[in-house]
Design a protein around this motif. Sequence first.
Motif, short mmCIF file in Angstrom:
data_model
loop_
_atom_site.label_atom_id
_atom_site.label_comp_id
_atom_site.label_asym_id
_atom_site.label_seq_id
_atom_site.Cartn_x
_atom_site.Cartn_y
_atom_site.Cartn_z
N GLY A 14 0.92 -1.24 -0.09
CA GLY A 14 -0.13 -0.14 -0.02
C GLY A 14 0.82 1.53 -0.17
O GLY A 14 0.53 2.11 0.88
N THR A 16 1.72 3.66 -2.86
CA THR A 16 1.41 4.35 -3.97
C THR A 16 1.27 5.86 -3.43
O THR A 16 1.04 6.99 -4.29
CB THR A 16 0.28 4.07 -4.97
N ASP A 65 -4.05 -6.00 -5.31
CA ASP A 65 -5.14 -5.73 -4.25
C ASP A 65 -5.02 -6.85 -3.13
O ASP A 65 -5.20 -8.08 -3.28
CB ASP A 65 -6.86 -6.12 -4.95
N SER A 67 -6.72 -7.65 -0.52
CA SER A 67 -7.59 -8.22 0.23
C SER A 67 -8.00 -9.74 0.30
O SER A 67 -8.93 -10.33 0.82
CB SER A 67 -8.96 -7.41 0.21
N ASN A 92 1.89 -2.12 5.21
CA ASN A 92 1.43 -0.70 5.54
C ASN A 92 -0.05 -0.73 5.03
O ASN A 92 -0.96 0.24 5.54
CB ASN A 92 2.30 0.13 4.84
N GLY A 94 -3.68 -0.46 4.50
CA GLY A 94 -4.66 -0.60 5.47
C GLY A 94 -5.54 0.63 5.51
O GLY A 94 -5.29 1.57 4.56
N GLY A 95 -6.55 0.62 6.28
CA GLY A 95 -7.46 1.81 6.32
C GLY A 95 -8.81 1.64 6.76
O GLY A 95 -9.14 0.53 7.38
N VAL A 148 2.29 -1.61 10.29
CA VAL A 148 1.80 -0.30 10.77
C VAL A 148 0.56 -0.51 11.64
O VAL A 148 -0.70 -0.94 11.18
CB VAL A 148 1.16 0.62 9.58
N TYR A 164 -11.76 -1.16 12.68
CA TYR A 164 -10.47 -0.65 12.29
C TYR A 164 -9.61 -0.58 13.53
O TYR A 164 -8.38 -1.19 13.56
CB TYR A 164 -10.49 0.76 11.67
N PRO A 194 1.09 5.26 14.00
CA PRO A 194 0.92 6.63 13.74
C PRO A 194 -0.27 7.26 14.44
O PRO A 194 -1.11 6.48 15.03
CB PRO A 194 0.69 6.73 12.41
N VAL A 197 -2.04 11.49 11.06
CA VAL A 197 -1.13 11.74 9.94
C VAL A 197 -1.95 12.32 8.66
O VAL A 197 -2.69 11.63 8.01
CB VAL A 197 -0.26 10.86 9.48
N THR A 199 -2.90 12.52 5.29
CA THR A 199 -3.03 11.80 4.15
C THR A 199 -4.46 11.67 3.60
O THR A 199 -5.50 12.18 4.47
CB THR A 199 -2.47 10.46 4.42
N PHE A 201 -6.19 9.32 4.04
CA PHE A 201 -6.89 8.91 5.43
C PHE A 201 -7.97 9.86 5.86
O PHE A 201 -9.25 9.39 6.37
CB PHE A 201 -6.03 8.30 6.06
P1 NAD Z 1 -3.48 6.47 2.46
O1 NAD Z 1 -4.91 6.07 2.34
O2 NAD Z 1 -2.86 7.66 2.07
O3 NAD Z 1 -2.78 5.18 1.97
C1 NAD Z 1 -3.37 4.01 1.87
C2 NAD Z 1 -2.37 3.02 1.00
O4 NAD Z 1 -2.94 1.78 0.78
C3 NAD Z 1 -2.41 3.69 -0.49
O5 NAD Z 1 -1.24 3.36 -1.13
C4 NAD Z 1 -3.34 2.62 -1.20
O6 NAD Z 1 -3.00 2.18 -2.46
C5 NAD Z 1 -3.25 1.36 -0.27
N1 NAD Z 1 -4.20 0.30 -0.26
C6 NAD Z 1 -5.66 0.67 -0.04
N2 NAD Z 1 -6.18 -0.59 -0.01
C7 NAD Z 1 -5.26 -1.40 -0.47
C8 NAD Z 1 -5.63 -2.95 -1.14
N3 NAD Z 1 -6.67 -3.30 -0.99
N4 NAD Z 1 -4.39 -3.69 -1.60
C9 NAD Z 1 -3.16 -2.91 -1.73
N5 NAD Z 1 -3.20 -1.66 -1.33
C10 NAD Z 1 -4.09 -0.94 -0.77
O7 NAD Z 1 -3.45 6.20 3.78
P2 NAD Z 1 -2.28 6.21 5.06
O8 NAD Z 1 -2.60 7.16 5.97
O9 NAD Z 1 -0.76 6.67 4.47
O10 NAD Z 1 -2.31 4.99 5.70
C11 NAD Z 1 -1.06 4.05 5.56
C12 NAD Z 1 -1.30 2.97 6.88
O11 NAD Z 1 -1.23 4.01 7.88
C13 NAD Z 1 -2.74 2.32 7.02
O12 NAD Z 1 -2.35 0.99 7.59
C14 NAD Z 1 -3.42 3.19 7.94
O13 NAD Z 1 -4.29 2.25 8.55
C15 NAD Z 1 -2.24 3.60 9.10
N6 NAD Z 1 -2.59 4.76 9.90
C16 NAD Z 1 -2.84 5.80 9.33
C17 NAD Z 1 -3.14 7.01 10.15
C18 NAD Z 1 -3.17 8.49 9.59
O14 NAD Z 1 -3.89 9.18 10.39
N7 NAD Z 1 -3.04 8.70 8.37
C19 NAD Z 1 -3.08 6.92 11.61
C20 NAD Z 1 -2.98 5.47 11.96
C21 NAD Z 1 -2.25 4.55 11.05
#
Ligand code: NAD
Length: 258
Positions: A14, A16, A65, A67, A92, A94-95, A148, A164, A194, A197, A199, A201
């Motif tokens: 994840g 990109t 993908d 999942s 990494n 997730g979401g 993550v 989540y 984290p 952050v 993003t 998200f």
């Molecule tokens: P983001 O939405 O910017 O990035 C998510 C990434 O996951 C993207 O690159 C997307 O292409 C990829 N992705 C989503 N579904 C996918 C799938 N089915 N298969 C492959 N790739 C997939 O979010 P982020 O904030 O950069 O999140 C990164 C990690 O950090 C995640 O695990 C998220 O849960 C965690 N996180 C984020 C925050 C925050 O506040 N941003 C806080 C705590 C944890």
Amino acid sequence: MFNDLAGKRVLITGSTMGIGLATAQAFAALGAKVGINGRRAPENLASLLDGMHAADGEAAFFAADLSSRETCHQLVADFVTRFGGIDVLINNAGGLVGRKPLPEIDDDFFDAVNDLNMRSALACTQAALPYLKTAAQTSGQTSAVISVGSIAGHTGGGPGAALYGAAKAWLHNIHKNWVDYHTADGIRFNIVSPGVVDTAFHADKNEEVRQRISSGIPMGRFGKPEEVAPAFLFFASHACAGYITGQILDVNGGQFMP
Ligand code: NAD
């Protein structure tokens, strides 16, 4: 101290955009060989890869993908075909998938959240395990799995984010078992957790909500993806963290102190 990351083969799921991409760029800048992954290639893929090559690294994109178990195993196989092995796996991807309060959680939502946040990390780690073990044996340095987690894994998550938060707590916990049973393979398991952050998200939040959240963070603002990336470098580096395993590093501006 991060010099030992040059030439290391690092697969980041994840990646990109957001935290994953910032982390991929940080590894590339240190001369690592980086696998970036997403469901599909981003429009700016060529310039992203060019940037990582220009910064001394080597980078390749792997569409998958994550999942399903099969696609996770295929991703690891494709990365190994390209780079010959794996030294560092970063789980990494997730979401939230969505926000649903308890009365609205159905089986499809349950599966979607857990497939993305739990199954992907489990399946990628499972597939990578033999390669991480071989890498440790041949290099004489520990390999690393870094997943993550999240502040939600400590606190339970915000509105509609119970599944989540629970999935991230599951990750925090399953690492402890992996430490117990796979440290002898030369693999370390750590979590980067984290806080808030900036993003995609948080794309659903308006300025008023962002201000309210920021006012609850001692540093008074959201974190930036590039402020999270160094935590992965630290855990990945044998020179820095060769005796550190089973830990959670919270990167949250002081919002939560375990
Ligand atoms: P983001 O939405 O910017 O990035 C998510 C990434 O996951 C993207 O690159 C997307 O292409 C990829 N992705 C989503 N579904 C996918 C799938 N089915 N298969 C492959 N790739 C997939 O979010 P982020 O904030 O950069 O999140 C990164 C990690 O950090 C995640 O695990 C998220 O849960 C965690 N996180 C984020 C925050 C925050 O506040 N941003 C806080 C705590 C944890």
